[in-house]
Design a protein around this motif. Structure first.
Motif, short mmCIF file in Angstrom:
data_model
loop_
_atom_site.label_atom_id
_atom_site.label_comp_id
_atom_site.label_asym_id
_atom_site.label_seq_id
_atom_site.Cartn_x
_atom_site.Cartn_y
_atom_site.Cartn_z
N GLU A 1 4.95 2.21 -8.42
CA GLU A 1 5.77 2.75 -9.50
C GLU A 1 6.81 1.73 -9.98
O GLU A 1 7.02 1.58 -11.19
CB GLU A 1 6.47 4.04 -9.05
CG GLU A 1 5.51 5.22 -8.95
CD GLU A 1 6.13 6.44 -8.28
OE1 GLU A 1 7.36 6.47 -8.07
OE2 GLU A 1 5.35 7.36 -7.97
N ASP B 44 -4.87 3.11 -12.33
CA ASP B 44 -5.57 4.26 -11.73
C ASP B 44 -6.33 3.85 -10.48
O ASP B 44 -6.28 4.53 -9.45
CB ASP B 44 -6.54 4.89 -12.74
CG ASP B 44 -5.82 5.53 -13.93
OD1 ASP B 44 -4.61 5.81 -13.81
OD2 ASP B 44 -6.49 5.73 -14.96
N LEU C 55 -3.85 3.28 -7.67
CA LEU C 55 -3.35 4.54 -7.14
C LEU C 55 -4.37 5.19 -6.20
O LEU C 55 -4.04 5.67 -5.13
CB LEU C 55 -2.98 5.48 -8.29
CG LEU C 55 -2.13 6.68 -7.92
CD1 LEU C 55 -0.83 6.26 -7.29
CD2 LEU C 55 -1.87 7.53 -9.16
N LYS C 56 -5.66 5.15 -6.60
CA LYS C 56 -6.73 5.71 -5.75
C LYS C 56 -6.80 4.95 -4.42
O LYS C 56 -6.97 5.55 -3.36
CB LYS C 56 -8.08 5.60 -6.45
CG LYS C 56 -8.27 6.62 -7.55
CD LYS C 56 -9.61 6.42 -8.22
CE LYS C 56 -9.67 7.20 -9.51
NZ LYS C 56 -10.82 6.81 -10.33
N GLU C 57 -6.67 3.62 -4.48
CA GLU C 57 -6.76 2.80 -3.28
C GLU C 57 -5.59 3.07 -2.32
O GLU C 57 -5.74 3.10 -1.11
CB GLU C 57 -6.80 1.31 -3.66
CG GLU C 57 -7.04 0.39 -2.52
CD GLU C 57 -8.31 0.65 -1.78
OE1 GLU C 57 -8.30 0.54 -0.52
OE2 GLU C 57 -9.35 1.00 -2.41
N ILE C 58 -4.41 3.29 -2.89
CA ILE C 58 -3.22 3.55 -2.07
C ILE C 58 -3.32 4.92 -1.39
O ILE C 58 -2.97 5.06 -0.22
CB ILE C 58 -1.93 3.44 -2.93
CG1 ILE C 58 -1.69 1.97 -3.27
CG2 ILE C 58 -0.74 4.02 -2.21
CD1 ILE C 58 -0.63 1.73 -4.31
N GLN C 59 -3.81 5.90 -2.12
CA GLN C 59 -3.92 7.25 -1.55
C GLN C 59 -5.14 7.33 -0.69
O GLN C 59 -5.25 7.71 0.36
CB GLN C 59 -4.01 8.29 -2.66
CG GLN C 59 -2.73 8.37 -3.43
CD GLN C 59 -2.85 9.21 -4.68
OE1 GLN C 59 -3.93 9.47 -5.15
NE2 GLN C 59 -1.72 9.61 -5.23
N ARG D 182 0.82 -1.20 0.00
CA ARG D 182 0.00 0.00 0.00
C ARG D 182 0.86 1.26 0.00
O ARG D 182 0.69 2.14 0.86
CB ARG D 182 -0.92 0.01 1.21
CG ARG D 182 -1.96 -1.09 1.17
CD ARG D 182 -2.88 -1.02 2.36
NE ARG D 182 -3.85 -2.09 2.33
CZ ARG D 182 -5.04 -1.99 1.76
NH1 ARG D 182 -5.40 -0.88 1.18
NH2 ARG D 182 -5.86 -3.02 1.76
N ASN D 183 1.84 1.36 -0.92
CA ASN D 183 2.58 2.61 -1.06
C ASN D 183 2.90 2.86 -2.53
O ASN D 183 3.00 1.93 -3.33
CB ASN D 183 3.83 2.65 -0.17
CG ASN D 183 4.92 1.72 -0.61
OD1 ASN D 183 5.27 1.68 -1.79
ND2 ASN D 183 5.45 0.96 0.33
N THR D 184 3.05 4.13 -2.88
CA THR D 184 3.21 4.51 -4.27
C THR D 184 4.55 4.07 -4.85
O THR D 184 4.64 3.80 -6.04
CB THR D 184 3.05 6.03 -4.45
OG1 THR D 184 3.91 6.71 -3.53
CG2 THR D 184 1.62 6.46 -4.21
N GLU D 185 5.59 3.97 -4.01
CA GLU D 185 6.90 3.54 -4.51
C GLU D 185 6.82 2.13 -5.10
O GLU D 185 7.37 1.87 -6.18
CB GLU D 185 7.94 3.56 -3.39
CG GLU D 185 8.33 4.95 -2.95
CD GLU D 185 9.22 4.92 -1.71
OE1 GLU D 185 9.90 3.90 -1.49
OE2 GLU D 185 9.23 5.92 -0.98
#
Length: 86
Positions: A57, A79, A82-86, A51-54
């Motif tokens: 990516e 997409d 990304l929504k779920e992580i943020q 659960r992190n953007t790094e």
């Protein structure tokens, strides 16, 4: 006393083994649909990501999700992740 075994899964981004509940599951079902499975119980081939953007990516750059699910991943899935992580 018997301790309950915690299922471990490997993140596609960082390759660390973590508890299944800490990760987000992406599923490809028999019909070929690819979606984010928040329940962790949907039928089909699953792949996991932290659960992190790094990690997201890294997985996107190296196309690890494509390799794990053996199919080209549409942008909508990324997409949704990304929504779920943020």
């Amino acid at each position: 006393m018997k301790t309950k075994k915690i299922p471990l899964r490997k993140c596609l981004g960082c390759s660390e083994g973590k508890a299944k509940r800490e990760l987000i599951r992406i599923v490809k079902n028999k019909e070929g649909d690819i979606f984010v499975d928040l329940t962790g119980k949907a039928n089909g081939r699953g792949a996991y990501i932290c659960r992190n953007t790094e990690c997201l990516e890294k997985a996107m750059k190296s196309k690890r999700l494509n390799k794990a699910l053996e199919v080209e991943i549409p942008d909508k899935v990324y997409d949704d992740l990304l929504k779920e992580i943020q």
